[in-house]
Design an enzyme around this catalytic site. Structure first.
Site, PDB file in Angstrom:
ATOM      1  CB  CYS A 190      -9.168 -75.308 -15.958  1.00 43.26           C
ATOM      2  SG  CYS A 190     -10.238 -76.650 -15.407  1.00 43.26           S
ATOM      3  CB  THR A 191     -11.010 -75.066 -20.732  1.00 45.25           C
ATOM      4  OG1 THR A 191      -9.786 -74.380 -20.969  1.00 45.25           O
ATOM      5  CG2 THR A 191     -11.937 -74.874 -21.930  1.00 45.25           C
TER       6      THR A 191
END
Length: 310
Positions: A190-191
């Site tokens: 994810c980010t």
């Protein structure tokens, strides 16, 4: 703790030549998260910050931006509060990346909607070099845990798009699409890493055997991995005024459609479907003429406010 409690702190309007952007999170038991929220509000009223912080009994999460002194102040405050193992990353923006400073009090610092224990049960952390070696294998299922519009801006080569509109949709995706692969190697990213803390915990809780995730998320990968060694394709969507970043944490070319939030490449901005703040190719057929008229009025008000400040 019930509904979200959100409070705004005034942001001093003095010039910042280069905004320091700090993304941070840590899962940590907080004895009185409402009190922590108030003390953070008291702090940010005295310094020059914008952005959002989410405080909950399970920890803290958010992104803030300001001058060097202000960012250092809030970083040191959190260290003094015992957040000594924060996942913490800095980048820079030439323009103010957030309009306001918000401190939110919520049930979860990232909302999965399913109870998991990321402090006790979490997947194998991999640094960027180890990550490249793992996802290059053909016996690994690589899953992007982010939302559909984030995937659109860029992702790792070969990653699966779960087509989720929010992180709350992820448990159902696992149930419908991964339940028959509990003996496979599952790699997720994810980010900044926080969603994978919960998604890997969820999979392990559901009986998956080998679960891996990218430590520090895409942002850490782009910061440390030279473009010539990278397995990343496109840009990384970020939740601030920059829209997306690329290798070396440089600002990308994508801009955000302020009607629907989707990232747009320069060639998509040139399409007839694009009208600033009103529509793009992804939302032009999803809103009524009346809604579009409202968006146009909003844009004219924003433009008028900007002219007034000048």
């Amino acid at each position: 703790m019930n509904a979200t409690v959100e409070q705004l702190a005034p942001v001093e309007q003095h010039a910042v030549s280069d905004w320091v952007v700090a993304a941070l999170y840590q899962f940590k038991e907080v004895q009185n998260s409402a009190d922590l929220q108030q003390r953070l509000l008291d702090l940010v009223k005295t310094i020059n910050l914008c952005g959002t912080l989410i405080v909950a009994d399970e920890g803290i999460n958010g992104t803030v931006a300001g001058d060097r002194k202000s960012v250092d102040s809030i970083h040191q405050f959190l260290l003094n509060e015992g957040f000594t193992t924060m996942e913490y990353k800095e980048s820079f923006s030439s323009e103010k990346p957030f309009r306001k400073m918000k401190i939110k009090h919520k049930k979860e610092i990232v909302t999965l909607g399913v109870e998991v224990k990321p402090r006790d049960l979490v997947g194998h952390y991999l640094d960027p070099k180890e990550w490249n070696d793992l996802i290059a294998r053909d016996d690994v299922i690589l899953v992007d845990t982010r939302n559909d519009y984030e995937y659109k801006a860029g992702t790792f080569k070969g990653a699966i798009d779960p087509k989720t509109e929010s992180f709350r949709d992820f448990p159902e995706y696992v149930k419908q699409n991964l339940a028959d692969h509990k003996n496979k190697k599952i790699a997720m990213f994810c980010t900044g890493g926080i969603r994978c803390e919960k998604s890997t915990s969820l999979l392990l809780q559901e009986g998956f055997e080998e679960v891996y995730h990218l430590k520090g998320g895409i942002l850490k990968y782009l910061e440390e991995t030279p473009a010539e060694e990278s397995m990343w394709e496109g840009e990384c969507f970020v939740f601030d005024g920059r829209t997306a970043v690329t290798h070396g944490m440089e600002e990308g070319e994508n801009i955000k459609c302020h009607a629907c939030g989707w990232p747009l490449l320069p060639e998509e901005v040139e399409l007839p479907s694009y009208e600033h703040g009103v529509s793009c190719k992804y939302c032009i057929d999803k809103t009524t003429d009346q809604q579009k008229a409202g968006f146009r009025m909003r844009q004219s008000q924003i433009a008028a406010a900007k002219r007034k400040r000048l």
